[in-house]
Design a protein around this motif. Structure first.
Motif, short mmCIF file in Angstrom:
data_model
loop_
_atom_site.label_atom_id
_atom_site.label_comp_id
_atom_site.label_asym_id
_atom_site.label_seq_id
_atom_site.Cartn_x
_atom_site.Cartn_y
_atom_site.Cartn_z
N LYS A 16 -44.53 -84.99 32.74
CA LYS A 16 -45.12 -85.44 34.00
C LYS A 16 -45.79 -86.80 33.85
O LYS A 16 -45.65 -87.68 34.72
N THR A 17 -46.48 -86.99 32.74
CA THR A 17 -47.15 -88.27 32.48
C THR A 17 -46.14 -89.41 32.36
O THR A 17 -46.34 -90.49 32.92
N ILE A 18 -45.05 -89.16 31.65
CA ILE A 18 -44.02 -90.19 31.48
C ILE A 18 -43.39 -90.56 32.83
O ILE A 18 -43.13 -91.73 33.12
N SER A 19 -43.14 -89.54 33.66
CA SER A 19 -42.54 -89.79 34.98
C SER A 19 -43.45 -90.70 35.82
O SER A 19 -42.99 -91.66 36.44
N GLN A 20 -44.75 -90.38 35.84
CA GLN A 20 -45.70 -91.21 36.58
C GLN A 20 -45.80 -92.61 35.98
O GLN A 20 -45.85 -93.62 36.72
#
Length: 315
Positions: A16-20
């Motif tokens: 999720k962090t990488i996507s954001q």
């Protein structure tokens, strides 16, 4: 089982962090592109305004020079005018003396006209005196009349604020706009360089500080900025040194020793916290930080498929 569960949770957080972070990276790159498109025109306009300011100063300098020259020349011109007036007066006097014999008839006529004028003036003065005597004047016994009170002086007008020169205002605003664009571009590029593609899993640490307290000190790790031991600076953020390690360097100098530094080792976990922090050697500090960015997919494979142990290893 607990480690596997924590690893899976950490990988979900990391994904999720990488996507954001990727979305934010694209936005920052687009913003840099927009700035690069706008900046040349703004810099050209700024250059033109600065040139106008130079021309204006040159014109003002020329005007001041001309004014100074006029002030220097004015006394000389006044003296010249005075000399010419005296010369004219002298010439008029010479002409009057030269023509005195030819103006007897004219003089008599002028005297006759003057006498007639005086007779008319005497009659007018008698009429004026009669009008004055008819005025209703106050008796002297009545005492002096009260004169009206003088009006109170008007309060001074407030001083008007000095209006800013339009050219100076436009130049100041353009300089501010160009500086803002350059500062924004520099900040965005710095943020992109701090988090390369393979470190986007640590993007949640940006603008975040983690604390660790002991009985003596409170440690504060502000990633991409600095690290402190209470009020002592342990170092400024330097960079990542490996997939799961980072370093803060160039902290305050120890007495007679090296500058302080702090090495951070990340451990996989879904939460963000400092697990341990100590000073293994003088002025060199080490911290262990749990973070999802340190979770690697190969860890899950190792936990799900543990290596088969050889019978001799069990002995």
């Amino acid at each position: 089982e607990a480690k596997l569960k924590d690893l899976r949770a950490g990988l979900q957080v990391k994904t999720k962090t990488i996507s954001q972070a990727k979305r934010q990276k694209q936005e920052k790159e687009a913003e840099i592109q927009r700035i690069d498109q706008e900046l040349p025109a703004l810099e050209t306009k700024l250059k033109e305004l600065r040139q106008k300011k130079v021309w204006k100063k040159e014109e003002e300098a020329d005007a001041e020079k001309m004014q100074a020259e006029c002030k220097t020349e004015l006394p000389r011109l006044r003296q010249r005018v005075k000399e010419l007036e005296e010369k004219v007066a002298s010439l008029e006097k010479d002409l009057a003396v030269a023509g005195e014999g030819t103006t007897t008839t004219t003089t008599k006529k002028v005297v006759s006209e003057y006498a007639k004028w005086m007779e008319g003036a005497d009659a007018a003065r008698e009429e004026d005196m009669a009008d004055v005597e008819s005025w209703d004047m106050p008796d002297e016994d009545d005492g002096p009349s009260e004169s009206p009170a003088a009006p109170a002086p008007a309060p001074p007008e407030p001083e008007k604020p000095r209006e800013e020169d339009p050219l100076e205002k436009e130049l100041r605003e353009m300089e501010s706009q160009v500086k803002s664009h350059k500062d924004s571009k520099s900040r965005l590029k710095k943020e992109l360089d701090e988090l390369p593609e393979d470190k986007l899993g640590f993007a949640s640490l940006r603008d975040k500080c983690l604390e660790y307290k002991t009985s003596e000190y409170t440690y504060k790790l502000c990633f991409f900025k600095d690290a402190k031991q209470s009020h002592t600076r342990l170092g400024n953020w330097e960079s990542f040194t490996s997939p799961t390690e980072a370093i803060f360097k160039n902290g305050e100098m120890c007495f007679g020793g090296p500058a302080r530094s702090l090495k951070v080792t990340f451990q996989c976990g879904a939460t963000e916290e400092v697990l341990a922090l100590d000073e293994p050697s003088r002025c060199s500090y080490a911290a262990v930080v749990r973070h999802a960015g340190a979770c690697i997919e190969t860890m899950q494979q190792d936990l799900e498929s543990p290596r088969t142990r050889h019978p001799k290893e069990e002995l």
